[in-house]
Scaffold this active site. Structure first.
Site, PDB file in Angstrom:
ATOM      1  N   THR A 121       0.830  -1.216   0.000  1.00 13.83           N
ATOM      2  CA  THR A 121       0.000   0.000   0.000  1.00 13.83           C
ATOM      3  C   THR A 121       0.862   1.262   0.000  1.00 13.83           C
ATOM      4  O   THR A 121       0.715   2.136  -0.859  1.00 13.83           O
ATOM      5  CB  THR A 121      -0.914  -0.006   1.257  1.00 13.83           C
ATOM      6  OG1 THR A 121      -1.693  -1.191   1.247  1.00 13.83           O
ATOM      7  CG2 THR A 121      -1.838   1.200   1.260  1.00 13.83           C
ATOM      8  N   VAL A 122       1.784   1.356   0.945  1.00 20.03           N
ATOM      9  CA  VAL A 122       2.560   2.595   1.086  1.00 20.03           C
ATOM     10  C   VAL A 122       3.684   2.672   0.044  1.00 20.03           C
ATOM     11  O   VAL A 122       3.890   3.722  -0.586  1.00 20.03           O
ATOM     12  CB  VAL A 122       3.122   2.726   2.525  1.00 20.03           C
ATOM     13  CG1 VAL A 122       3.901   4.028   2.682  1.00 20.03           C
ATOM     14  CG2 VAL A 122       1.990   2.670   3.555  1.00 20.03           C
TER      15      VAL A 122
ATOM     16  N   ILE B 296      -0.396  13.176   8.916  1.00 21.68           N
ATOM     17  CA  ILE B 296      -0.299  14.339   9.821  1.00 21.68           C
ATOM     18  C   ILE B 296       1.154  14.577  10.227  1.00 21.68           C
ATOM     19  O   ILE B 296       1.818  13.649  10.667  1.00 21.68           O
ATOM     20  CB  ILE B 296      -1.084  14.102  11.133  1.00 21.68           C
ATOM     21  CG1 ILE B 296      -2.522  13.714  10.864  1.00 21.68           C
ATOM     22  CG2 ILE B 296      -1.032  15.313  12.018  1.00 21.68           C
ATOM     23  CD1 ILE B 296      -3.255  13.370  12.148  1.00 21.68           C
TER      24      ILE B 296
ATOM     25  N   GLY C 254      -7.213  -0.717   3.005  1.00 14.16           N
ATOM     26  CA  GLY C 254      -5.755  -0.616   3.188  1.00 14.16           C
ATOM     27  C   GLY C 254      -5.363   0.128   4.450  1.00 14.16           C
ATOM     28  O   GLY C 254      -4.224   0.584   4.571  1.00 14.16           O
TER      29      GLY C 254
ATOM     30  N   GLU D 143      -3.257  -3.092   9.607  1.00 13.78           N
ATOM     31  CA  GLU D 143      -1.978  -3.793   9.520  1.00 13.78           C
ATOM     32  C   GLU D 143      -2.210  -5.173   8.905  1.00 13.78           C
ATOM     33  O   GLU D 143      -3.341  -5.676   8.915  1.00 13.78           O
ATOM     34  CB  GLU D 143      -1.388  -3.970  10.922  1.00 13.78           C
ATOM     35  CG  GLU D 143      -1.095  -2.673  11.648  1.00 13.78           C
ATOM     36  CD  GLU D 143      -0.099  -1.804  10.897  1.00 13.78           C
ATOM     37  OE1 GLU D 143       1.030  -2.221  10.679  1.00 13.78           O
ATOM     38  OE2 GLU D 143      -0.482  -0.676  10.518  1.00 13.78           O
TER      39      GLU D 143
ATOM     40  N   ASP E 238      -0.670  -1.009  17.916  1.00 12.43           N
ATOM     41  CA  ASP E 238      -0.226  -0.030  16.917  1.00 12.43           C
ATOM     42  C   ASP E 238      -0.223   1.380  17.526  1.00 12.43           C
ATOM     43  O   ASP E 238       0.733   2.138  17.355  1.00 12.43           O
ATOM     44  CB  ASP E 238      -1.164  -0.105  15.696  1.00 12.43           C
ATOM     45  CG  ASP E 238      -0.769   0.863  14.609  1.00 12.43           C
ATOM     46  OD1 ASP E 238       0.172   0.544  13.851  1.00 12.43           O
ATOM     47  OD2 ASP E 238      -1.374   1.944  14.521  1.00 12.43           O
TER      48      ASP E 238
ATOM     49  N   LYS F  30       3.014   4.004  18.421  1.00 12.19           N
ATOM     50  CA  LYS F  30       3.049   5.415  18.013  1.00 12.19           C
ATOM     51  C   LYS F  30       3.288   6.313  19.232  1.00 12.19           C
ATOM     52  O   LYS F  30       3.989   7.315  19.151  1.00 12.19           O
ATOM     53  CB  LYS F  30       1.755   5.766  17.281  1.00 12.19           C
ATOM     54  CG  LYS F  30       1.688   5.095  15.904  1.00 12.19           C
ATOM     55  CD  LYS F  30       0.304   5.134  15.301  1.00 12.19           C
ATOM     56  CE  LYS F  30       0.286   4.502  13.909  1.00 12.19           C
ATOM     57  NZ  LYS F  30      -1.044   4.228  13.390  1.00 12.19           N
TER      58      LYS F  30
ATOM     59  N   GLY G 117      -3.646   4.850   5.090  1.00 10.16           N
ATOM     60  CA  GLY G 117      -3.995   4.814   3.665  1.00 10.16           C
ATOM     61  C   GLY G 117      -2.789   5.185   2.816  1.00 10.16           C
ATOM     62  O   GLY G 117      -1.802   5.751   3.299  1.00 10.16           O
TER      63      GLY G 117
END
Ligand code: HSE
Length: 365
Positions: free
Chosen positions: A10-11, A118, A169, A172, A183, A187, A283
């Site tokens: 995805t990324v 962000i 998407g 994880e 998760d 962070k 995403g």
């Protein structure tokens, strides 16, 4: 800047596409699994990237801790700057990777690892140069926020909402990391490492949303509240605190307006006061945009975002900054607790579950 990418999911795909349109950036090679190797720019061995004199920067979007750590170390040892969106990697090995980057005089940035698009880590890393960050946190997981929004706003089931988040998407590879709060916790660890130069590795408290049911949703709705999963860390009376738990916020609170995969990250600077940032937390393109932001920061000379001389530490969630009233639902019965510290509450629930009770709890604001 000549960039090779590890991972084309995805990324990674988003990063590859965005680099095509970014001035001053060229995509070189992309590391994929042998069965995915269908294009001339794809390679299947990390050596083809670390030994590529034309690559000056490596972007990692594979996820997971191994072999991501080995590939990150190899890239830095080969003198390549390294950018990652991988929270698990930085939460576990950020200090070691930073030391390698310093030794080689190259950059190590990871702002895509917290908050998706962000710029919360980026902003804190800049703000903490001249202001003291007192605490920070927020809604930091797009998948769980999406699930909570769908369950509470549209009456969807937990499973259907999770399935939709996976299709989009956001989740994880193993979505238990999302719904268990792991998760978000990773962070929070990154926020702490950038804000306070302490990467808390022990003493952390974590509760996810797996025990949230439609009957709890109905109860909260009758009380004019809605559920969000939030993380927080800060400098407390007993050192650094860091935890993740569901929070029942008033429908008029700013967090209640954060829906779908949107994240809301905030920090409190001694001089700046409270700063809040919201945007897409998961995403392809939001996360890729954060990677590109790091790449562009490297072009301007930024070397690191981990706090100076960052060390591993032990979180203590028993201080006065960590005291809250909680909503507790044990075997179908609801009650509100008196003020308890986060560590006492999590310990109490652990022992109730050990005895076989079905428990949901949330900080009650
Ligand atoms: N699974 C993560 C989330 C992806 O849902 O927020 C972005 O970190």
């Amino acid at each position: 800047m000549n960039i090779s990418i590890l991972g084309f999911g995805t990324v990674g795909r988003g990063v590859y596409e965005m680099i095509q349109a970014a001035p001053g950036m060229e995509a070189r090679k992309v590391l994929v699994l042998p069965q995915e190797c269908t294009e001339s720019f794809m390679v299947t061995s990390i050596d083809e990237i670390t030994s590529d004199a034309g690559t000056d920067t490596v972007v990692e979007c594979m996820g997971g801790i191994h072999p991501a750590y080995e590939f990150a170390s190899a890239s830095l040892k080969a003198g390549k700057s390294f950018v990652t969106s991988n929270k698990a990697l930085v939460a576990n090995f950020g200090i070691e990777l930073q030391a390698l980057a310093e030794e080689k005089g190259v950059s190590f940035l990871f702002s895509a690892a917290c908050g998706g698009g962000i710029p919360v880590l980026h902003n804190i890393s800049v703000a903490s140069q001249t202001d003291s960050i007192l605490k920070c946190g927020g809604i930091l997981n797009g998948t769980t926020n999406f699930i909570l929004t769908k369950m509470q706003g549209e009456g969807k089931s937990y499973q259907d909402a999770l399935f939709e988040a996976q299709k989009l998407g956001y989740a994880e590879k193993d979505p238990s990391a999302d719904v268990s709060g792991l998760d978000t916790l990773r962070k929070v660890m990154l926020l702490s490492s950038v804000s306070f130069s302490v990467l808390p590795a022990e003493g952390l408290c974590r509760e996810g949303i797996e025990n949230f049911t439609s009957s709890v949703a109905d109860y909260l709705s009758d009380e004019g509240r809605t559920l969000r999963l939030m993380g927080e860390c800060g400098k407390g009376e007993k050192g650094i605190y860091a935890y993740v738990e569901p929070v029942a916020v008033k429908k008029t609170d700013v967090e209640a307006s954060i829906s779908s995969n949107i994240n809301y990250a905030w920090y409190l600077g001694e001089n700046s006061g409270l700063i809040g940032l919201s945007g897409q937390g998961a995403g392809r393109y939001p996360t890729a945009s954060a990677v590109l932001r790091d790449l562009s920061a490297i072009m301007e000379g930024k070397k690191s975002m981990l706090g100076k001389d960052c060390v591993r530490g032990v979180a203590d969630n028993s201080g006065k900054e960590c005291r809250h009233t909680y909503l507790l639902c044990c075997d179908g019965r609801f009650e509100k607790t008196p003020e308890l510290s986060v560590s006492d509450m999590h310990e109490m629930v652990r022992s109730m579950r050990e005895k076989g009770s079905r428990v949901f709890f949330a900080q009650y604001r």
